[in-house]
Each structure stands twice: as C-alpha cells, then as structure tokens.
Motif scaffolding. Structure first.
Motif, mmCIF file in Angstrom:
data_model
loop_
_atom_site.group_PDB
_atom_site.id
_atom_site.type_symbol
_atom_site.label_atom_id
_atom_site.label_comp_id
_atom_site.label_asym_id
_atom_site.label_seq_id
_atom_site.Cartn_x
_atom_site.Cartn_y
_atom_site.Cartn_z
ATOM 1 N N UNK A 235 0.829 -1.197 0.000
ATOM 2 C CA UNK A 235 0.000 0.000 0.000
ATOM 3 C C UNK A 235 0.871 1.258 0.000
ATOM 4 N N UNK A 236 1.964 1.203 0.765
ATOM 5 C CA UNK A 236 2.894 2.325 0.781
ATOM 6 C C UNK A 236 3.537 2.567 -0.564
ATOM 7 N N UNK A 237 3.851 1.498 -1.269
ATOM 8 C CA UNK A 237 4.456 1.623 -2.596
ATOM 9 C C UNK A 237 3.477 2.249 -3.587
ATOM 10 N N UNK A 246 4.413 10.962 -1.122
ATOM 11 C CA UNK A 246 5.605 10.494 -0.414
ATOM 12 C C UNK A 246 5.339 10.319 1.080
ATOM 13 N N UNK A 247 4.569 11.233 1.652
ATOM 14 C CA UNK A 247 4.358 11.203 3.100
ATOM 15 C C UNK A 247 3.605 9.940 3.515
ATOM 16 N N UNK A 248 2.484 9.671 2.866
ATOM 17 C CA UNK A 248 1.718 8.469 3.227
ATOM 18 C C UNK A 248 2.499 7.206 2.925
ATOM 19 N N UNK A 252 3.298 4.205 5.761
ATOM 20 C CA UNK A 252 2.952 2.787 5.641
ATOM 21 C C UNK A 252 4.209 1.911 5.656
ATOM 22 N N UNK A 253 5.264 2.353 5.013
ATOM 23 C CA UNK A 253 6.502 1.579 5.011
ATOM 24 C C UNK A 253 7.138 1.529 6.397
ATOM 25 N N UNK A 254 7.072 2.639 7.137
ATOM 26 C CA UNK A 254 7.602 2.644 8.497
ATOM 27 C C UNK A 254 6.815 1.699 9.398
ATOM 28 N N UNK A 255 5.493 1.684 9.231
ATOM 29 C CA UNK A 255 4.670 0.768 10.012
ATOM 30 C C UNK A 255 5.013 -0.684 9.678
ATOM 31 N N UNK A 316 4.472 0.987 -15.088
ATOM 32 C CA UNK A 316 5.467 1.845 -15.748
ATOM 33 C C UNK A 316 6.662 2.126 -14.846
ATOM 34 N N UNK A 317 6.440 2.287 -13.547
ATOM 35 C CA UNK A 317 7.569 2.525 -12.637
ATOM 36 C C UNK A 317 8.425 1.284 -12.445
#
Length: 534
Positions: A235-237, A246-248, A252-255, A316-317
């Motif tokens: 979800x963070x990605x 970027x903030x959200x 999510x990645x930190x969590x 695409x990314x």
C-alpha cells in the motif's frame, strides 16, 4: 503559534482600553460617574504616549502583531508593514535579536531603535513612554567565543574573538560560513558533535535499530508479521509510486518495518501499543492492521489496485529510469503498460529509460549469489590489471549481508591514489566492455550512467554457470563505485545496508552531532571537509 497563550495579556489590555474608550465617549445608563472619570483619565493619559513612534514588527506572529499594532495606534503611534515606505521608521519591534532582525535592520537607517514586544505593553501600563534601553530584544549567547567572518581561512584559524556569538535558529543565513570555526580555550576546533548532551541521548539508544541492546538481541532470526507488513508495504508503494504521495507512502513503510522488527507475532491490535504510529486507537493504519489480522486481506488495497491510473503507474515505474512523476506523465499521454511503451515513437524515452524498457523483465529476476560473485570477481580482476598493488574490491548490498540472492550488483573498488580514481574506473570499463582483448570482454553490455568515479550499467555472464543450461545468461543491473582508501570504511557501511539500518545509523550520528556520509564521518554537520574524522 498565533493562538499561543502569550497573546492573551495583549488582548486583555486591548479590551481594557476599548472599554475605556467606550465609557469615555458614551457614558449612559447607570454607569458610575467615578468610573467615567477614570475612563477619561485612561484615554487621555495613553492617547499621546507613542506620538512620533513609527514601528515595524519583525518576525512576530500575525495575531499578536495585529493586537499590538492596535494598542500602539491607540497610544498615538503608527505601525507599518515591510512593503510600506520605511524611511520614517523609528522603532523595530521583535522578540529576539537574531539573523531575521539583523536583515531587517540592514534596510533601515542607523538611528532606528530596537525594542521587544513588552515595551509596548509596559508603556501602556505605566501610561508613559519608557526607556527603550530597558527593553532590548532578547539575545541568545553561545558558550564559546566565535571567530569573525573572514574570507581567508588561514587567517581565521589564528584569529580569536572575545565577543560572544548569538546562537540562532537554523536558517540559510544562520548557518556558519564555510570558513567559520569555533575555538576552545586552548585553540582546538569545536564542532557540533561537542555540544551534544550524550548522557541524555544514551537514554534513547535502545530505540535505534543500529544500536546493540537487549531488544535487538532477543529478536527472532526470522522476521515476524510478514503478511501484515507486506500488505502495508504494498500500500505504501502505491501511494509513493502511483499516487506520488511520499508522506503516506513513508508512513505505511515505516509501520511495515516496525511490525517486522517485533520479536513476536501480532494477533491483535492491542499488541501494537508499543509501536508509536500504531499506538493511537483511532489510527487508520492500526485499523488496517486489524482488518488484515481478521480477514487476511485489505479491502482498501484491493480497490486501489483496480484503479486504471494506479495499475498503469505501478507497471510503468517497474521500468528502470521511470519514476512516479514520469509514469504519471506517460499515463496522461495514453501509455498504460509496458507494451504501450514498446510501441511508442523514438524519442519518447531517454536512452537509460529505453535500456530499462529493453531489459524490464530480466531486471525483475533475482540474481543468485553465485552469479553475483562471478560478476564481482570480474570487476576485481579488471582493476588488478591497472594497479601494481592488489586492489581491494567489495561486493556490497544484500550480498555482503549474506543473502542467497540480490536485486542488483554493487561493487566498491578501493583506490589508494586519489589522483587516478577516474583512470581506474575507465580502465575497468574498457576491460569489461565488448570489443576488447581482455578475457572478460563483453560482460558489460549497456551503459546507463558514466561518471568520474561512478558507473551504472548492465552486465551479464559470458556463458551460463552450468554448461548444461541452454538458456542464455540474464542481463543484470550493476553499479561500480571507486573510493579512496580513507573513504572506504564509511562507504562499506553506507552500501551494505539494510536501508532501515542505514537510516537508523545516520540519524543516530546526526543526533550525536556528527555527519555520516558514504565518503566519511565528520565531527560537524556543516563544516564537512574541515571536520573529517580519519
């Protein structure tokens, strides 16, 4: 802030003065005659206290400034703005004598008087204009003398100044100039790392992943809460790569990382209280964790993955060289997949992006440890044909952390002579590129970026590791970086990882007053080259 409690006294004074004006001008009803006379006396005594005062407020909160300006005006003074004609300014009102005030004073005449906010309120209380010298803006004093700002650093090292320097909040002008050093009593250099309260910082050590402590020692070898963490990370990605939030994405990645770091499996959200970002009962991420624990999936993620823009941007990314912004632009132009990009006219993508598109499927494959070792060894052999002494090469990243596979190949090469670092890199590239006489010729197939000491490109084995394998070797991403011997220790730290460990390590260094980079450890966060720790 504008609503800070400090505004309250000024508002009360303004309200008192307003009531006095009302009573003096419109006495009516059963208002006592003595009260009316007192009101007239208050208005009369304060109306001309500030006659001739033209004040400019500097770095004062908007609401407090408005309140004080009204009080000043009612005492006969005038408040002006920065953009107004400032030729008649007589006073500058500011709380602190700092760099902002100094900049404002540069545009004013030399006879302008600096006073703090309390001067206005004190004059009102005393119904008279008090001496400005007793109400100078507050100046913060440093604990050590400061060397004057001079251009020649060689002169500044031997020059001292007994005047105490003001400590200012961090801003572009408040940062010390590149030639500025603080000197101790015996002439030694004093850096930002010398001002840190290490005793206080030690109490926070246990919360850092990079520090050995009882918590990290008890951590299980295997990561816990993998399923929940993977869903949150996905979800963070999406937020980061597809929605450009970027903030959200970071939240999510930190969590996800915090859940992986726990030494137990979470079965209820009540067990998340130890994680700061999940401790709040109403936290959205905490609710998502509960939903994943209950149903094994996340509805919000499933719905988001069905959005056309999200699906397109995620695909695409996945092409090397295409970031979230470029992916969104391509989506708006009608490119929704890798297949669409391959049909795009020439010039739509840059050269590195075209190479990334060419090998997009191969770059996604994990690289076996044995293959990483063979390709990294080829770099070392190429380097050793250039230097008389044996060159030290290190394959870093997940390979150095002992993983069985890697996403790409990162090789650090040590060069003992700083003057020939670029020559060493060029020699390695010429040795590994196609068309040479070297037995390693052809390992490098495409160049993504070629710098003085940094190379990013594409490599592949000359032949399969297993002779019975009929499948051609896969193209891999490879980075080669040249470092001087003095830089190598910190470069190894920086590129070994993991990312979470690196961030923790750099933050710990920052809190200790140091500056940790890939090229060295520095005792000062601003005076980098001058404060290198050898």
């Amino acid at each position: 802030s504008d609503d800070a409690p400090g505004c309250e006294p000024y508002r009360k004074m303004l309200a008192l003065h307003s009531r006095a004006l009302a009573m003096a001008s419109e006495p009516k009803g059963d208002v006592d005659a003595d009260d009316t006379e007192d009101a007239h006396a208050l208005v009369t005594s304060t109306n001309h206290v500030m006659d001739g005062v033209c004040a400019l407020f500097v770095n004062v909160a908007a609401k407090r400034k408005a309140t004080l300006a009204k009080l000043l005006t009612r005492m006969g003074g005038v408040a002006v703005e920065v953009d107004d004609e400032q030729g008649e300014v007589t006073h500058v009102i500011a709380s602190d004598d700092n760099i902002v005030l100094a900049k404002a004073m540069d545009d004013l005449s030399d006879d302008v008087i600096k006073v703090n906010l309390e001067w206005i309120t004190a004059c009102f209380k005393q119904s008279s204009r008090l001496s400005e010298s007793d109400y100078a803006p507050r100046a913060h004093v440093a604990a050590l003398p400061e060397i004057p700002h001079i251009d020649d650093m060689s002169q500044s090292v031997s020059t001292t100044n007994n005047a105490m320097a003001p400590v200012e909040r961090k801003s572009s002008q408040a940062k010390r100039a590149s030639a500025l050093m603080l000197k101790g009593a015996h002439g030694e250099a004093i850096w930002t790392s010398d001002f840190v309260d290490n005793e206080k910082l030690e109490k926070r050590r246990e919360f850092f992943v990079c520090q050995p402590n009882a918590y990290t020692e008890k951590k299980l070898v295997m990561e816990c809460n993998t399923k929940v963490a993977d869903i949150l990370a996905e979800l963070g990605e999406i937020y980061k790569s597809a929605l450009r939030d970027e903030y959200r994405g970071k939240q999510y990645n930190q969590a996800a990382n915090a859940l992986r770091a726990l030494n137990f499996e979470v079965t209820s959200t009540d067990q998340c209280d130890s994680i700061p970002m999940l401790s709040k009962k109403t936290s959205k991420i905490r609710k998502y964790v509960g939903e994943i624990l209950s149903f094994g999936k996340l509805k919000a993620l499933d719905e988001m993955k069905q959005r056309p823009d999200v699906k397109a941007c995620l695909e695409l990314t996945g092409v090397h060289g295409i970031g979230p912004v470029t992916a969104h632009k391509l989506f708006l132009k009608g490119y929704k997949s890798v297949a669409d990009l391959r049909r795009a006219p020439k010039g739509t993508l840059s050269e590195p992006q075209s190479i990334g598109l060419k090998y997009v499927e191969e770059f996604k494959e994990r690289i076996p440890r044995e293959e990483v070792s063979v390709l990294a060894t080829a770099v070392r052999e190429a380097a050793n044909t250039f230097m008389d002494d044996k060159v030290h090469c290190y394959c870093v990243g997940s390979f150095r952390r002992g993983r069985s596979s890697s996403g790409d190949i990162d090789v650090l090469v040590e060069c003992r002579d700083e003057s020939c670092m670029t020559d060493l890199l060029m020699h390695i590239l010429n040795d590994l590129r196609p068309g040479g006489k070297s037995p390693r010729s052809g390992i490098l197939t495409d160049d993504l970026l070629v710098g003085d000491v940094t190379y990013m490109g594409v490599a592949r084995l000359q032949r399969p590791l297993d002779d019975s394998d009929t499948k051609p070797p896969v193209h891999r991403r490879m980075d080669i970086k040249i470092y001087h011997s003095a830089q190598l220790p910190t470069a190894l730290l920086y590129f070994t990882g993991s990312m979470r460990f690196n961030r923790s390590m750099r933050l710990w260094a920052k809190l200790k007053g140091f500056n940790l980079q890939d090229k060295g450890l520095y005792a000062d966060r601003e005076q980098v080259e001058m404060s290198r720790i050898s």
